[in-house]
Write a protein that holds these residues in place. Structure first.
Motif, PDB file in Angstrom:
ATOM      1  N   VAL A 190     -10.885  17.539   7.536  1.00 10.08           N
ATOM      2  CA  VAL A 190      -9.591  16.929   7.251  1.00 10.08           C
ATOM      3  C   VAL A 190      -9.712  15.399   7.370  1.00 10.08           C
ATOM      4  O   VAL A 190     -10.315  14.886   8.309  1.00 10.08           O
ATOM      5  CB  VAL A 190      -8.540  17.462   8.258  1.00 10.08           C
ATOM      6  CG1 VAL A 190      -7.195  16.785   8.047  1.00 10.08           C
ATOM      7  CG2 VAL A 190      -8.411  18.974   8.130  1.00 10.08           C
ATOM      8  N   SER A 191      -9.140  14.673   6.427  1.00 11.95           N
ATOM      9  CA  SER A 191      -9.227  13.211   6.434  1.00 11.95           C
ATOM     10  C   SER A 191      -8.480  12.616   7.632  1.00 11.95           C
ATOM     11  O   SER A 191      -7.487  13.166   8.088  1.00 11.95           O
ATOM     12  CB  SER A 191      -8.631  12.643   5.144  1.00 11.95           C
ATOM     13  OG  SER A 191      -9.434  12.980   4.044  1.00 11.95           O
ATOM     14  N   PRO A 192      -8.967  11.455   8.142  1.00 11.25           N
ATOM     15  CA  PRO A 192      -8.346  10.834   9.304  1.00 11.25           C
ATOM     16  C   PRO A 192      -7.178   9.924   8.922  1.00 11.25           C
ATOM     17  O   PRO A 192      -7.290   9.132   7.995  1.00 11.25           O
ATOM     18  CB  PRO A 192      -9.489   9.982   9.881  1.00 11.25           C
ATOM     19  CG  PRO A 192     -10.347   9.654   8.703  1.00 11.25           C
ATOM     20  CD  PRO A 192     -10.178  10.742   7.682  1.00 11.25           C
ATOM     21  N   PRO A 207     -15.743   6.085   1.534  1.00 14.82           N
ATOM     22  CA  PRO A 207     -15.102   7.395   1.454  1.00 14.82           C
ATOM     23  C   PRO A 207     -14.130   7.509   2.620  1.00 14.82           C
ATOM     24  O   PRO A 207     -14.060   6.607   3.458  1.00 14.82           O
ATOM     25  CB  PRO A 207     -16.270   8.358   1.653  1.00 14.82           C
ATOM     26  CG  PRO A 207     -17.201   7.614   2.568  1.00 14.82           C
ATOM     27  CD  PRO A 207     -17.015   6.148   2.275  1.00 14.82           C
ATOM     28  N   SER A 208     -13.377   8.587   2.682  1.00 19.97           N
ATOM     29  CA  SER A 208     -12.547   8.817   3.859  1.00 19.97           C
ATOM     30  C   SER A 208     -13.472   8.954   5.072  1.00 19.97           C
ATOM     31  O   SER A 208     -14.581   9.485   4.967  1.00 19.97           O
ATOM     32  CB  SER A 208     -11.702  10.078   3.663  1.00 19.97           C
ATOM     33  OG  SER A 208     -12.501  11.161   3.218  1.00 19.97           O
ATOM     34  N   ALA A 209     -12.998   8.461   6.229  1.00 17.73           N
ATOM     35  CA  ALA A 209     -13.867   8.331   7.408  1.00 17.73           C
ATOM     36  C   ALA A 209     -13.929   9.606   8.256  1.00 17.73           C
ATOM     37  O   ALA A 209     -13.778   9.570   9.475  1.00 17.73           O
ATOM     38  CB  ALA A 209     -13.405   7.145   8.260  1.00 17.73           C
ATOM     39  N   ASN A 210     -14.150  10.729   7.583  1.00 13.48           N
ATOM     40  CA  ASN A 210     -14.314  12.008   8.283  1.00 13.48           C
ATOM     41  C   ASN A 210     -15.672  12.581   7.893  1.00 13.48           C
ATOM     42  O   ASN A 210     -16.276  12.125   6.930  1.00 13.48           O
ATOM     43  CB  ASN A 210     -13.219  12.981   7.837  1.00 13.48           C
ATOM     44  CG  ASN A 210     -13.154  13.101   6.318  1.00 13.48           C
ATOM     45  OD1 ASN A 210     -12.853  12.131   5.615  1.00 13.48           O
ATOM     46  ND2 ASN A 210     -13.474  14.278   5.805  1.00 13.48           N
ATOM     47  N   ARG A 211     -16.129  13.603   8.632  1.00  9.62           N
ATOM     48  CA  ARG A 211     -17.338  14.294   8.182  1.00  9.62           C
ATOM     49  C   ARG A 211     -17.022  15.087   6.922  1.00  9.62           C
ATOM     50  O   ARG A 211     -15.896  15.548   6.729  1.00  9.62           O
ATOM     51  CB  ARG A 211     -17.856  15.262   9.260  1.00  9.62           C
ATOM     52  CG  ARG A 211     -18.165  14.578  10.562  1.00  9.62           C
ATOM     53  CD  ARG A 211     -19.630  14.254  10.748  1.00  9.62           C
ATOM     54  NE  ARG A 211     -19.781  13.671  12.084  1.00  9.62           N
ATOM     55  CZ  ARG A 211     -20.534  12.613  12.360  1.00  9.62           C
ATOM     56  NH1 ARG A 211     -21.237  12.011  11.415  1.00  9.62           N
ATOM     57  NH2 ARG A 211     -20.596  12.157  13.581  1.00  9.62           N
ATOM     58  N   VAL A 263     -24.026   9.180   7.397  1.00 11.26           N
ATOM     59  CA  VAL A 263     -23.052   9.367   8.485  1.00 11.26           C
ATOM     60  C   VAL A 263     -22.033  10.425   8.106  1.00 11.26           C
ATOM     61  O   VAL A 263     -21.613  11.244   8.918  1.00 11.26           O
ATOM     62  CB  VAL A 263     -22.363   8.021   8.818  1.00 11.26           C
ATOM     63  CG1 VAL A 263     -21.131   8.235   9.678  1.00 11.26           C
ATOM     64  CG2 VAL A 263     -23.347   7.087   9.497  1.00 11.26           C
ATOM     65  N   LYS A 264     -21.626  10.396   6.842  1.00 12.95           N
ATOM     66  CA  LYS A 264     -20.614  11.339   6.400  1.00 12.95           C
ATOM     67  C   LYS A 264     -21.173  12.741   6.193  1.00 12.95           C
ATOM     68  O   LYS A 264     -20.445  13.727   6.214  1.00 12.95           O
ATOM     69  CB  LYS A 264     -20.014  10.824   5.089  1.00 12.95           C
ATOM     70  CG  LYS A 264     -18.580  11.226   4.955  1.00 12.95           C
ATOM     71  CD  LYS A 264     -17.823  10.619   3.866  1.00 12.95           C
ATOM     72  CE  LYS A 264     -16.953  11.727   3.285  1.00 12.95           C
ATOM     73  NZ  LYS A 264     -15.673  11.897   3.933  1.00 12.95           N
ATOM     74  N   GLY A 265     -22.474  12.821   5.996  1.00 15.88           N
ATOM     75  CA  GLY A 265     -23.076  14.123   5.724  1.00 15.88           C
ATOM     76  C   GLY A 265     -22.717  14.598   4.333  1.00 15.88           C
ATOM     77  O   GLY A 265     -22.507  15.784   4.097  1.00 15.88           O
TER      78      GLY A 265
END
Ligand code: TXA
Ligand code: MG
Length: 320
Positions: free
Chosen positions: A141-143, A133-137, A46-48
């Motif tokens: 930039v982190s959410p 991990p942080s929930a961004n691609r 999902v994160k790539g």
């Protein structure tokens, strides 16, 4: 905010191997059961993100560190007592319970107890460890809000818990205590000064990413080019760029003259600047600027982590 039924649903999703985005005091995390290989693999998907970049294991109780570490060195005990729950991640040698999928094949594991009521309720009700991990691609930039997570990950995540805007605003400080000397691998919510006070001595700072993969220079970057400038050069720099036909926006601390500029104003003291940083970068990116000029905060306390993120955002792109 999160209700009990939402929390219970999130726990059921984790138990079934699904993914739950949840708030922490630093940034939102994309969580899955750390002991379920399929869930961990889906996080990377999902994160790539390349599977060689290890994940942080989140637990609801500082005592759980010993369940995942091969041993808990004295420095880890001191740091966890001083800063957990809080924006600190400890890297220790991993115990047999930790899957190599989580650690990218390494012999060490990163563990953190976040300080956010929703995160703690989720972790304690779930009872296990949540890799997140942080929930961004990857590379973005982190959410710091649930809306950021929705915009980035949408329906790729089974549930997004909303815990409001993150209070710290930049990621946790990572300290590797697996060797003889404590080494800071990422600057973050806990300052170096506070860590040195707790350990009663200096720590080394190694931010090149060789030991905390996933900190590429071009990480944390919005789409527009980012240039760091000091307050006194802001207006002349902007004017110069405009005469070259470039669309300019700026991120400035309160009190810095910015008349006539398309700006996001953030608090000037480092804590407020950190809290506002990622949301401001996201909004600036939506203005279709070619260049974002950034006036940084003072490099003290958490300001050092902010400047680190700004330098990475300003670094040349497309390097690996
Ligand atoms: O504040 C935070 O730490 C947030 C929230 C969600 O807890 N999480 C976060 O995760 O920033 P992520 O995956 O975006 O960054 C994790 C960092 C990466 O730089 C990774 O290389 C490092 O932690 N890391 C994880 N395990 C490690 C290990 N065993 N040794 C060294 N670095 C490790
Ligand atoms: Mg990240």
């Amino acid at each position: 905010m999160t209700t009990d039924p939402e929390l219970e649903r999130a726990v059921r999703i984790l138990r079934a191997g699904g993914l739950v985005a949840f708030p922490t005091e630093t940034v939102y995390g994309l969580g899955g059961d750390a002991e379920n290989p399929a869930a961990v693999q889906r996080i990377f998907q999902v994160k790539g993100r390349p599977t060689s970049h290890p994940l942080i294991v989140h637990v609801g109780d500082p005592l759980a560190l010993s369940a995942f570490a091969r041993e808990v060195p004295g420095s880890a005990a001191r740091l966890s007592r001083a800063f957990w729950p809080g924006p600190l991640t400890l890297v220790v040698r991993k115990g047999p319970r930790v899957s190599p999928l989580v650690t990218g094949g390494r012999d060490t594991v990163a563990v953190r107890v976040p300080q956010h009521p929703v995160a703690l309720a989720l972790l304690r009700t779930f009872g296990g460890a949540v890799a997140a991990p942080s929930a961004n691609r990857f590379g973005c930039v982190s959410p710091t809000t649930a809306a950021h997570v929705q915009a980035d990950l949408g329906s790729d995540v089974d549930c997004v818990l909303d815990g409001g805007a993150a209070n710290v605003g930049v990621e946790s400080t990572i300290v590797d205590v697996s060797g003889e000397h404590a080494r800071v691998l990422r600057l973050g919510g806990v300052s170096i000064e506070a860590i040195e006070r707790t350990l009663d001595g200096p720590v080394t700072v190694e931010l090149d990413g060789s030991d905390a993969p996933g900190q590429l220079p071009s990480h944390y970057a919005p789409r527009a080019r980012v240039t760091i400038v000091n307050a006194a050069e802001l207006l002349t720099n902007a004017e110069h760029l405009r005469t070259r036909g470039e669309r300019v926006a700026a991120l400035v601390p309160a009190g810095v003259p910015s008349a006539g500029l398309d700006v996001e104003v953030v608090p000037s003291e480092p804590e407020g600047y950190a809290r506002a940083l990622y949301a401001a970068l996201r909004r600036l990116d939506q203005r279709n600027a070619d260049v974002i000029l950034v006036v940084p905060p003072d490099e003290r306390g958490i300001g050092r982590a902010v400047v680190d993120r700004l330098r990475r955002a300003a670094a040349p792109r497309n390097q690996s």
